[in-house]
Scaffold this active site. Structure first.
Site, PDB file in Angstrom:
ATOM      1  N   ASP A  95       0.794  -1.231   0.000  1.00  0.00           N
ATOM      2  CA  ASP A  95       0.000   0.000   0.000  1.00  0.00           C
ATOM      3  C   ASP A  95       0.826   1.279   0.000  1.00  0.00           C
ATOM      4  OD1 ASP A  95       1.042  -0.086   2.554  1.00  0.00           O
ATOM      5  OD2 ASP A  95      -0.861   0.147   3.599  1.00  0.00           O
ATOM      6  N   HIS A  96       2.132   1.191   0.272  1.00  0.00           N
ATOM      7  CA  HIS A  96       2.951   2.392   0.444  1.00  0.00           C
ATOM      8  C   HIS A  96       3.657   2.857  -0.828  1.00  0.00           C
ATOM      9  CE1 HIS A  96       2.297   2.359   4.711  1.00  0.00           C
ATOM     10  NE2 HIS A  96       3.282   3.192   4.972  1.00  0.00           N
ATOM     11  N   ASP A 160       4.168  -0.888  11.337  1.00  0.00           N
ATOM     12  CA  ASP A 160       3.663   0.429  10.979  1.00  0.00           C
ATOM     13  C   ASP A 160       3.034   1.005  12.237  1.00  0.00           C
ATOM     14  OD1 ASP A 160       2.678   2.078   8.237  1.00  0.00           O
ATOM     15  OD2 ASP A 160       1.432   2.395  10.009  1.00  0.00           O
ATOM     16  N   ARG A 448      -1.437  12.443  10.210  1.00  0.00           N
ATOM     17  CA  ARG A 448      -0.238  13.238  10.458  1.00  0.00           C
ATOM     18  C   ARG A 448      -0.169  14.414   9.500  1.00  0.00           C
ATOM     19  NH1 ARG A 448       3.538   8.081  11.767  1.00  0.00           N
ATOM     20  NH2 ARG A 448       2.817   7.929  13.921  1.00  0.00           N
ATOM     21  N   SER A 643       6.467   7.610  12.624  1.00  0.00           N
ATOM     22  CA  SER A 643       6.353   6.280  12.047  1.00  0.00           C
ATOM     23  C   SER A 643       7.214   5.263  12.778  1.00  0.00           C
ATOM     24  CB  SER A 643       6.765   6.338  10.572  1.00  0.00           C
ATOM     25  OG  SER A 643       6.969   5.044  10.060  1.00  0.00           O
ATOM     26  N   ARG A 645       9.138   3.262  11.366  1.00  0.00           N
ATOM     27  CA  ARG A 645      10.201   2.825  10.450  1.00  0.00           C
ATOM     28  C   ARG A 645      11.544   2.612  11.142  1.00  0.00           C
ATOM     29  NH1 ARG A 645       9.687   8.507   7.432  1.00  0.00           N
ATOM     30  NH2 ARG A 645       7.580   7.708   7.458  1.00  0.00           N
TER      31      ARG A 645
END
Length: 755
Positions: A95-96, A160, A448, A643, A645
């Site tokens: 999806d990213h 995520d 965000r 995030s 990440r």
């Protein structure tokens, strides 16, 4: 679609006994959060009482979800673990990597053309190791999880930060770094400091323009971006029961914006309705059989101050619609006050774009409420003043809203329908004119709104609000417009007032979809080959990080002293850099390029102490690495906010940074640093941050005695010959100290597998 029924049956079969044992141990009623945590201990039945905010606890999550940007690094790490298959149900969601530009079909095809290598890699790795694979266009990870995998009382982790969305279906769902996910994929425990508990009591019932989004926008204003750090936020009360399941998901989703470990709601009739509507009647029946265990005890909710560390009460009947921003999701403003506030702060009031969607607000209910506003504009001849775009949350949602005429109504107003993907919410938006960096305003229903996040323009003022309010504001084209009191002018010159939004919690005809986009893995993946081209610019097999040499770190140089907010977006930007998420060396070229240098107020310009020149942060750090010189990064409060990440931890580690010293950390980032064998330290005296100078060199005095609860002492040597002794704290336990010594948590896993 119902997945992993046997796993859910097992969870439910042991839940009651474990909760009762926890009650005996603690001698008190339990919150929902405590019930889920105590029933998911890695060692089985509860044997001790854990202290909130202090005890490190090993848990056994029921499942894992990964999105394509973070899955690359997580699965590259898992490939090193030596396991034939994942130990718990796991999914990957593409999806990213889909950029919004023209529209759904064209943008999806463009992503397939440009990221095919990555999609094929994720497909093959998933097929080999028993991982469910959701193809590009299938939907946004968190919406797909809510529709297919989330279940009341479950514990899940995801790579995520908005994994917390599944709290809308009564889970404890936590965003983690990829290394945490790899541990659980490999059959290891997942470690978490037992969270504190914040209770939010909701009374009354929403009306008019107020939506579930306004609950979390209000809470964000109360708690700020770090007020929930280290805590689970548990919502309860009659007001909570009046919310839809997807509305609950919206509230939990944005809990990531207050730093919360996660947020959750007790099982109720709205969750049962949603489970049945999404083809999971069997799960609903099972949940009904143990529903007393799937919510907090009555005594807890009757006297919340005795059982929560903090209690907030919100009356939904009087809650005003909010618009939060710009540049931070906790700057909360009731819509009635926005006009005056915008004028006082010189925020542009002309709205250029309105965007609906992202994992936060992309459900059927969201789309139906927003389209009820769009429909009025179409019927009353009101031409929108701003451009308009939507991202449906999943192919199931998109197919159903197309069937029900919702997309057609949106398109009558000129709305651009983007792919079922994250798109502008994560910077995957090729917005025309953004490169001019003009001051402008957009409104969206995302979570965000940090500077540059949506379109890369630092001067885009992004405001967060509900989908229906986005629709109204985009139609008006004016940030100061209040649809509750103000009117619009139709093309015929008539003054028109918009009616409050109306929508359907669930589609009256039921959900429908032709191809949800799911691919099941091979029953036996041993013959599946996963090939990574050594010349690839997108993917790179990992090399283990070096273990600690057992000596004090000496002669370390300051790489950067970051001033103010330094999120994971500042440390490792998304947007165009997403294409390098599977290639550690290439993506390291964005390391800390968004951080503000405290000594010159600029980004991506730091002093190279080797020759006195100034250069880009990654370039200077590579020079230090080539010279064999260790470095430190110094930061402010809530360092690593945003995030999940792990690249924001892996990149500095790869480039040779040894330690990060800050006033305070965001939870996920601190864990990520630890997992990668980095030193994550905080100033014992925050004022010592001011003592750090641009030409400093650092010596650790007692790293050789590194142990839980023992501060570390650093001497900062200044260019004029003077010195400051700085005491630093840390939160490493014995196991985490071993991660540091081994060079990373993954190095330890590999050693254990060899044994």
């Amino acid at each position: 679609m119902a997945f992993d029924i046997d796993m859910i049956k097992k969870v439910y079969s042991q839940m009651g006994d474990r909760i009762n044992k926890a009650k005996e141990l603690t001698g008190k009623p339990l919150t929902l959060s405590e019930k889920i945590l105590y029933s998911h201990l890695y060692d089985g039945d509860p044997k001790e009482v854990y202290k909130r905010g202090e005890s490190y606890v090993d848990f056994a999550p029921d499942r894992i979800a990964c999105q394509d940007a973070t899955a690359q690094m997580a699965l590259l790490q898992f490939m090193q673990a030596g396991k034939p298959q994942v130990a718990v149900p796991t999914t990957v969601h593409c999806d990213h990597l889909i950029q919004a530009k023209i529209g759904a079909a064209a943008d999806l095809q463009s992503a397939l053309n440009t990221s095919n290598e990555v999609f094929n890699f994720l497909d093959s790795v998933s097929n080999k190791y028993g991982i469910g694979f959701w193809k590009p266009g299938a939907g946004i990870i968190h919406q797909v999880v809510l529709e297919n995998y989330a279940f009341p009382g479950g514990l899940m982790i995801g790579t995520d930060s908005h994994t917390v969305n599944a709290g809308g279906l009564g889970m404890v769902a936590v965003g983690v770094g990829g290394a945490d996910a790899v541990d659980v994929m490999a059959g290891m425990a997942w470690e978490l400091k037992f969270p504190k508990l914040i209770g939010v009591k909701l009374t009354g019932e929403m009306n008019g323009w107020t939506s579930a989004k306004d609950v979390i926008l209000k809470v964000a204003g109360i708690l700020t971006v770090k007020g929930g750090t280290g805590a689970i936020v548990e919502y309860f009360g009659e007001g909570a029961k009046s919310l839809s399941c997807t509305g609950k998901g919206t509230i939990c989703n944005m809990g990531a914006e207050i730093g919360a470990t996660t947020s959750t709601f007790g099982y109720d009739e709205s969750m049962e309705r949603y489970l049945r509507a999404t083809g999971r009647a069997e799960v609903a029946d099972m949940a009904n059989g143990i529903k007393e265990h799937l919510t907090g005890d009555d005594e807890v909710y009757a006297n919340p101050e005795q059982y929560f560390d903090q209690v907030i009460e919100i009356d939904l009947s009087t809650l005003s619609p909010h618009v939060n921003g710009p540049f931070t999701p906790d700057l909360a403003t009731p819509i009635a006050e926005m006009g005056e506030k915008a004028k006082a702060n010189d925020w542009p009031t002309k709205i250029e774009w309105g965007l609906i969607g992202s994992c936060t607000n992309s459900s059927y209910e969201d789309m139906s409420r927003a389209v009820s506003i769009v429909e009025q504009a179409v019927e009353k001849g009101i031409k929108p003043k701003a451009e308009f775009g939507i991202n449906p949350g999943s192919e199931q949602v998109r197919y159903t809203i197309e069937r029900d005429g919702i997309i057609d109504t949106f398109e009558k107003l000129g709305t651009r329908v983007f792919t079922n993907a994250c798109g502008p919410c994560i910077g995957q938006w090729d917005r025309a004119g953004a490169e001019k960096k003009e001051k402008n305003t957009i409104v969206h229903s995302f979570n965000r709104n940090f500077a540059k996040r949506a379109d890369g323009n630092p001067n885009t003022h992004a405001f967060v609000t509900s989908p229906e309010m986005v629709a109204a504001l985009a139609i008006a084209g004016d940030l100061s417009f209040n649809p509750i009191t103000d009117t619009l002018t139709s093309e015929s010159g008539e003054q028109v007032k918009l009616d409050p939004p109306k929508g359907q919690e669930l589609p009256s005809k039921g959900f429908d979809v032709e191809d949800p986009g799911y691919k099941a893995p091979a029953a036996d993946g041993s013959s599946v080959d996963v090939v990574v081209d050594p010349e690839s610019k997108r993917l790179q097999l990992l090399e283990p990080f070096d273990p600690w040499d057992g000596k004090n770190i000496t002669g370390a140089k300051l790489l950067i002293k970051a001033l103010g907010k330094c999120t994971t977006d500042h440390i490792s930007m998304a947007g165009p850099w997403l294409r390098f998420r599977g290639h550690l060396d290439n993506i390291s070229n964005n390391t800390l390029t968004g951080a503000v240098n405290a000594f010159n107020g600029e980004t991506d310009k730091v002093k190279n102490q080797l020759d006195g020149s100034f250069g880009a942060v990654p370039d200077v750090q590579r020079a230090y690495k080539a010279a064999g010189i260790p470095t430190l990064v110094v930061g402010d409060h809530n360092y690593g906010e945003g995030s999940s990440r792990e690249h924001a931890a892996m990149q500095p580690r790869h480039l040779g940074v040894k330690a990060v010293l800050v006033k305070s950390f965001a939870r996920i980032h601190e864990t990520n640093l630890k997992k990668q064998g980095m030193l994550a330290l905080t100033f014992a005296d925050e004022s010592d941050y001011d003592k750090i100078q641009e030409d400093d060199t650092f010596d650790f005095l007692d790293l050789t005695d590194f142990a839980p609860g023992k501060p570390l002492t650093i001497v900062a040597k200044h260019a004029d010959g003077s010195e400051d002794t700085i005491v630093t704290n840390h939160t490493y336990n014995a196991g985490q100290v071993n991660w540091f010594k081994a060079g990373s948590a993954l190095n330890l896993i590999k050693e254990q597998n060899k044994a």
